[in-house]
Scaffold this motif. Structure first.
Motif, mmCIF file in Angstrom:
data_model
loop_
_atom_site.group_PDB
_atom_site.id
_atom_site.type_symbol
_atom_site.label_atom_id
_atom_site.label_comp_id
_atom_site.label_asym_id
_atom_site.label_seq_id
_atom_site.Cartn_x
_atom_site.Cartn_y
_atom_site.Cartn_z
ATOM 1 N N LEU A 155 -37.779 -14.764 16.357
ATOM 2 C CA LEU A 155 -39.197 -14.485 16.610
ATOM 3 C C LEU A 155 -39.392 -13.071 17.151
ATOM 4 C CD1 LEU A 155 -40.267 -17.857 18.275
ATOM 5 C CD2 LEU A 155 -41.022 -17.002 16.049
ATOM 6 N N ARG A 157 -40.650 -10.315 19.016
ATOM 7 C CA ARG A 157 -41.824 -10.118 19.878
ATOM 8 C C ARG A 157 -42.971 -11.081 19.566
ATOM 9 N NH1 ARG A 157 -42.352 -3.485 20.314
ATOM 10 N NH2 ARG A 157 -40.243 -3.128 21.157
ATOM 11 N N LYS A 158 -42.819 -11.882 18.551
ATOM 12 C CA LYS A 158 -43.864 -12.834 18.210
ATOM 13 C C LYS A 158 -43.718 -14.105 19.045
ATOM 14 C CE LYS A 158 -44.558 -11.664 13.319
ATOM 15 N NZ LYS A 158 -44.472 -12.183 11.935
ATOM 16 N N THR A 159 -44.844 -14.760 19.281
ATOM 17 C CA THR A 159 -44.779 -16.097 19.865
ATOM 18 C C THR A 159 -44.629 -17.094 18.724
ATOM 19 O OG1 THR A 159 -47.164 -16.520 19.738
ATOM 20 C CG2 THR A 159 -46.335 -15.382 21.712
ATOM 21 N N LEU A 160 -44.171 -18.293 19.057
ATOM 22 C CA LEU A 160 -44.036 -19.326 18.039
ATOM 23 C C LEU A 160 -45.399 -19.662 17.448
ATOM 24 C CD1 LEU A 160 -42.226 -21.315 16.544
ATOM 25 C CD2 LEU A 160 -42.529 -22.930 18.447
ATOM 26 N N GLN A 161 -46.425 -19.667 18.273
ATOM 27 C CA GLN A 161 -47.781 -19.957 17.801
ATOM 28 C C GLN A 161 -48.233 -18.914 16.779
ATOM 29 O OE1 GLN A 161 -46.804 -19.964 20.976
ATOM 30 N NE2 GLN A 161 -46.990 -22.164 21.455
ATOM 31 N N GLN A 162 -47.918 -17.646 17.026
ATOM 32 C CA GLN A 162 -48.269 -16.592 16.078
ATOM 33 C C GLN A 162 -47.526 -16.773 14.755
ATOM 34 O OE1 GLN A 162 -47.204 -13.215 18.525
ATOM 35 N NE2 GLN A 162 -49.349 -12.778 19.051
ATOM 36 N N TYR A 163 -46.252 -17.107 14.859
ATOM 37 C CA TYR A 163 -45.444 -17.299 13.659
ATOM 38 C C TYR A 163 -46.006 -18.427 12.792
ATOM 39 C CZ TYR A 163 -41.344 -18.191 10.726
ATOM 40 O OH TYR A 163 -40.508 -18.377 9.649
#
Length: 290
Positions: A155, A157-163
């Motif tokens: 991930l 720098r992304k959050t799981l929610q963003q992914y």
């Protein structure tokens, strides 16, 4: 407000929802998903020890269902590792493994963890993963399913929610499973926070399901439906092959031959819809007799 409702209403992310929640003395988990997603590694992370066999291999490593148990936080955690959906097993072999998997989880799993790798491209096989669960375990199975993404380090720098939000298919998948999803970094087994968060999610889901687990009756109902559908397909296939006679066709349901009236067009071609209805009637009559 009941004790359970009070626990569920706790919005403080630093506090465990169920630090004193002991209504489940044991938790039974089934790991499932595509071959190579990291199911066995996930099982090891949950249990906190290397008990499932893990190795880098282009072939399927887990070829038979296996169960490992540990005690954490005053309760017993059982993890059943199931062979991958898209591995080298035949349909009949996979059916045997599914039966064994259910036997290992008696009286039934509290959760199906659908394991998907963040380190691989999301394909049609993952899109069909929930469909495969429903086909094998019934429509109710999604109420007991959590999507578990592996390789959380991908991930960055992304959050799981963003992914998840970036993919229409992933949003649909997670929404089908009640919006329940989590991520593991199995390379960091010492990170027990990720396990605690998963267990809290499982506890919360079980409360939503009325404190119950997926039952053997649900599985038996699902398998009965599968057998009915297979019987219908076979009966229709055979009936279409022999249904060219004018006026009367013969449909074979299982090992029983029964005469069926057919609607005929031209030189004795049976109308498929009418034949299907007739076959359905035959099979229903057989079920009622049994």
């Amino acid at each position: 407000m009941s004790d359970r409702e009070a626990l569920l209403s706790n919005d403080n992310p630093r506090m465990s929802y169920y630090s004193d929640f002991t209504f489940m003395s044991d938790v039974r988990i089934i790991l499932m998903g595509k071959t190579g997603t990291g199911k066995s590694s996930t099982g090891n992370t949950i249990l906190g020890q290397e008990v499932f066999h893990v190795e880098a291999s282009p072939e399927q490593v887990t070829s038979t269902s296996s169960k490992q148990i540990t005690r954490q936080g005053g309760r017993v955690i059982s993890v059943i590792d199931m062979p991958g959906f898209c591995g080298s097993l035949t349909k009949d072999e996979m059916k045997t493994q599914i039966d064994q998997c259910v036997d290992l989880s008696v009286p039934g799993p509290h959760v199906f963890l659908l394991v998907i790798s963040l380190g691989a491209r999301y394909t049609a096989e993952e899109v069909n993963a929930v469909k495969q669960i429903q086909e094998n375990f019934g429509e109710d199975a999604v109420h007991y399913t959590i999507v578990l993404f592996t390789h959380a380090d991908q991930l960055r720098r992304k959050t799981l929610q963003q992914y998840v939000g970036e993919s229409q298919h992933l949003r649909k998948l997670t929404n089908t499973c009640g919006g329940r999803y989590h991520a593991f970094n199995n390379e960091d087994m010492t990170n027990r926070t990720q396990v605690t968060e998963l267990m809290n999610m499982i506890d919360k889901m079980v409360v939503k399901n009325g404190g119950s687990n997926y039952t053997n009756k649900m599985f038996e109902d699902a398998q009965r439906k599968i057998k009915m559908e297979e019987m219908k397909r076979k009966a229709i296939d055979v009936a279409l092959k022999v249904g060219s006679a004018v006026g009367t066709g013969t449909a074979i349901a299982g090992c029983v031959i029964e005469a069926l009236p057919l609607v005929v067009i031209g030189a004795g071609a049976a109308v498929g819809l009418g034949l299907k209805i007739a076959v359905d009637t035959v099979i229903q009559n057989r079920e009622e007799r049994n």
